[in-house]
Design an enzyme around this catalytic site. Structure first.
Site, PDB file in Angstrom:
ATOM      1  N   GLY A 151      31.834  36.380  39.244  1.00  0.00           N
ATOM      2  CA  GLY A 151      31.580  36.746  37.857  1.00  0.00           C
ATOM      3  C   GLY A 151      32.871  36.807  37.068  1.00  0.00           C
ATOM      4  O   GLY A 151      33.840  36.105  37.375  1.00  0.00           O
ATOM      5  N   ARG A 152      32.891  37.690  36.084  1.00  0.00           N
ATOM      6  CA  ARG A 152      34.035  37.792  35.178  1.00  0.00           C
ATOM      7  C   ARG A 152      35.345  38.033  35.912  1.00  0.00           C
ATOM      8  O   ARG A 152      36.355  37.389  35.633  1.00  0.00           O
ATOM      9  CB  ARG A 152      33.747  38.930  34.179  1.00  0.00           C
ATOM     10  CG  ARG A 152      34.795  39.183  33.138  1.00  0.00           C
ATOM     11  CD  ARG A 152      34.260  40.168  32.108  1.00  0.00           C
ATOM     12  NE  ARG A 152      33.712  41.357  32.746  1.00  0.00           N
ATOM     13  CZ  ARG A 152      34.367  42.502  32.907  1.00  0.00           C
ATOM     14  NH1 ARG A 152      35.600  42.604  32.464  1.00  0.00           N
ATOM     15  NH2 ARG A 152      33.805  43.529  33.490  1.00  0.00           N
ATOM     16  N   ILE A 153      35.347  38.953  36.868  1.00  0.00           N
ATOM     17  CA  ILE A 153      36.569  39.276  37.605  1.00  0.00           C
ATOM     18  C   ILE A 153      36.721  38.373  38.822  1.00  0.00           C
ATOM     19  O   ILE A 153      37.817  37.877  39.110  1.00  0.00           O
ATOM     20  CB  ILE A 153      36.567  40.756  38.014  1.00  0.00           C
ATOM     21  CG1 ILE A 153      36.546  41.649  36.767  1.00  0.00           C
ATOM     22  CG2 ILE A 153      37.776  41.081  38.885  1.00  0.00           C
ATOM     23  CD1 ILE A 153      36.398  43.128  37.066  1.00  0.00           C
ATOM     24  N   THR A 232      38.177  46.650  44.780  1.00  0.00           N
ATOM     25  CA  THR A 232      38.575  47.197  43.483  1.00  0.00           C
ATOM     26  C   THR A 232      37.354  47.381  42.593  1.00  0.00           C
ATOM     27  O   THR A 232      37.481  47.594  41.392  1.00  0.00           O
ATOM     28  CB  THR A 232      39.577  46.269  42.773  1.00  0.00           C
ATOM     29  OG1 THR A 232      39.011  44.958  42.670  1.00  0.00           O
ATOM     30  CG2 THR A 232      40.898  46.201  43.522  1.00  0.00           C
ATOM     31  N   ARG A 234      33.586  49.142  43.528  1.00  0.00           N
ATOM     32  CA  ARG A 234      33.042  50.484  43.704  1.00  0.00           C
ATOM     33  C   ARG A 234      32.921  50.793  45.195  1.00  0.00           C
ATOM     34  O   ARG A 234      32.456  49.951  45.975  1.00  0.00           O
ATOM     35  CB  ARG A 234      31.664  50.621  43.038  1.00  0.00           C
ATOM     36  CG  ARG A 234      31.689  50.586  41.523  1.00  0.00           C
ATOM     37  CD  ARG A 234      32.427  51.774  40.933  1.00  0.00           C
ATOM     38  NE  ARG A 234      32.484  51.745  39.484  1.00  0.00           N
ATOM     39  CZ  ARG A 234      33.436  51.163  38.766  1.00  0.00           C
ATOM     40  NH1 ARG A 234      34.426  50.523  39.385  1.00  0.00           N
ATOM     41  NH2 ARG A 234      33.413  51.213  37.441  1.00  0.00           N
ATOM     42  N   GLU A 263      35.463  60.890  42.641  1.00  0.00           N
ATOM     43  CA  GLU A 263      36.810  60.872  42.083  1.00  0.00           C
ATOM     44  C   GLU A 263      36.958  61.976  41.038  1.00  0.00           C
ATOM     45  O   GLU A 263      35.972  62.379  40.415  1.00  0.00           O
ATOM     46  CB  GLU A 263      37.087  59.503  41.439  1.00  0.00           C
ATOM     47  CG  GLU A 263      37.040  58.359  42.414  1.00  0.00           C
ATOM     48  CD  GLU A 263      37.249  56.990  41.768  1.00  0.00           C
ATOM     49  OE1 GLU A 263      37.334  55.999  42.504  1.00  0.00           O
ATOM     50  OE2 GLU A 263      37.311  56.937  40.513  1.00  0.00           O
ATOM     51  N   HIS A 283      42.232  54.346  41.748  1.00  0.00           N
ATOM     52  CA  HIS A 283      41.389  53.686  40.744  1.00  0.00           C
ATOM     53  C   HIS A 283      42.210  53.219  39.546  1.00  0.00           C
ATOM     54  O   HIS A 283      41.969  53.602  38.395  1.00  0.00           O
ATOM     55  CB  HIS A 283      40.247  54.600  40.284  1.00  0.00           C
ATOM     56  CG  HIS A 283      39.061  53.818  39.809  1.00  0.00           C
ATOM     57  ND1 HIS A 283      37.781  54.340  39.801  1.00  0.00           N
ATOM     58  CD2 HIS A 283      38.944  52.554  39.314  1.00  0.00           C
ATOM     59  CE1 HIS A 283      36.928  53.440  39.323  1.00  0.00           C
ATOM     60  NE2 HIS A 283      37.629  52.351  39.034  1.00  0.00           N
TER      61      HIS A 283
END
Length: 324
Positions: A151-153, A232, A234, A263, A283
């Site tokens: 996808g985008r990343i 990076t 979840r 977190e 994170h």
């Protein structure tokens, strides 16, 4: 408008250029993370708008019913399960969201790969301790890079892999793999091969009901003893406890993670932090100045648009009809 901004861990929001867009508003910024509903209700009791930074604070029906003045939640990034949109609508609270390029997260994923493969943290600490070389790193060139979700990343990371001379393949849903093929990227022949034959495997899935605990102990056990898994995205994508157990068993040999189930992690209170073959960061994927300017800038623009009676990027526009 009275605006509350929780979870500004680094005390950086006021230093952003885009913060000037909130001039004229009454803004209160909190730098700690609070999870107790009673404490949050007290903290937000006078807020007409709340700016949420990703999933740091959960907002559900129990909290919303105690915030009668709240009119808008402006979300940094896309709305996720931490925010009960249906409950917001029921309580007359509009929800606006934004988006980003994902470049900062893609860059961090790549930095984690390089740092893990070359043992940069360990070697830096050795040097500071008065020692010299103590490990033997490994280059990325020629290795098999597995990208789960193109996808985008994921697309950006795949392109980094190609630039570094890696053999890139992907795994994911039909849309993801179709786009990869169109871009000339190989698709793994099976899920089993994807885990078994990737030297570096990086996760770029969105967390949702279909991806919660999508990766289990059997998947990790197929990985090479020399393999590296990078997350990076979840932590909840991996079955609870499975990664720690797999790293202790030696398959995969290494992990680099930027996200955790709960977190912030304080007091080094997480099992991964006690494993020498895990590289952990707090994170940092989206925590970068240009990214913050874009994310917070959109969130602040959404507030101003709402105040002007021309709301933008609402995920529950029906709330405006119930107000009328």
């Amino acid at each position: 408008m009275r605006i509350a901004i929780p979870d500004d861990y680094q005390d950086c929001v006021r230093s952003l250029d885009c913060f000037a867009r909130l001039a004229g508003h009454d803004v209160i910024i909190h730098h700690d993370n609070v999870k107790d509903v009673d404490a949050l209700a007290e903290r937000f009791r006078d807020a007409e708008a709340i700016v949420l930074t990703r999933e740091r604070t959960q907002v559900g029906a129990d909290l919303l019913r105690r915030l009668p003045k709240l009119r808008l939640i402006s979300q940094i990034g896309k709305v996720a399960p931490h925010l009960d949109v249906a409950a917001c609508t029921a309580h007359g609270v509009a929800v606006a969201e934004g988006s980003g390029s994902g470049a900062a997260t893609a860059e961090l994923a790549w930095a984690l790969m390089l740092a893990s493969r070359r043992h940069l943290v360990a070697e830096t600490n050795r040097l500071r301790a008065g020692l010299w070389q103590g490990t033997l790193g490994q280059e990325l060139r020629g290795q098999r890079l597995g990208v789960w979700s193109y996808g985008r990343i994921g697309k950006q990371v795949a392109n980094y892999g190609r630039a570094f001379g890696m053999k890139v393949w992907v795994w994911g849903g039909p849309g993801s793999t179709a786009q990869a093929r169109q871009d000339g990227i190989e698709v793994a022949p099976s899920r089993e091969a994807f885990f078994a034959d990737s030297d570096v495997l990086t996760l770029h899935l969105r967390l949702g009901p279909s991806t919660q605990a999508a990766i289990g102990a059997a998947d990790l056990a197929r990985m090479k003893t020399t393999a590296l898994i990078v997350n990076t995205s979840r932590a909840e994508l991996i079955e609870a406890g499975a990664l720690e157990a797999a790293l202790r068993a030696g398959r995969p040999g290494y992990a680099a993670v930027d996200t955790f189930e709960s977190e912030p992690i304080l007091g080094a209170d997480h099992p991964l932090l006690r494993l020498p073959n895990a590289l952990c960061t707090p994170h940092l994927g989206f925590v970068e100045k240009d990214n913050y300017e874009a994310y917070f800038g959109t969130a602040f623009d959404n507030i101003n648009a709402f105040c002007a009676g021309t709301p933008t990027h609402l995920v529950n526009p029906e709330v405006l009809r119930t107000e009328g």
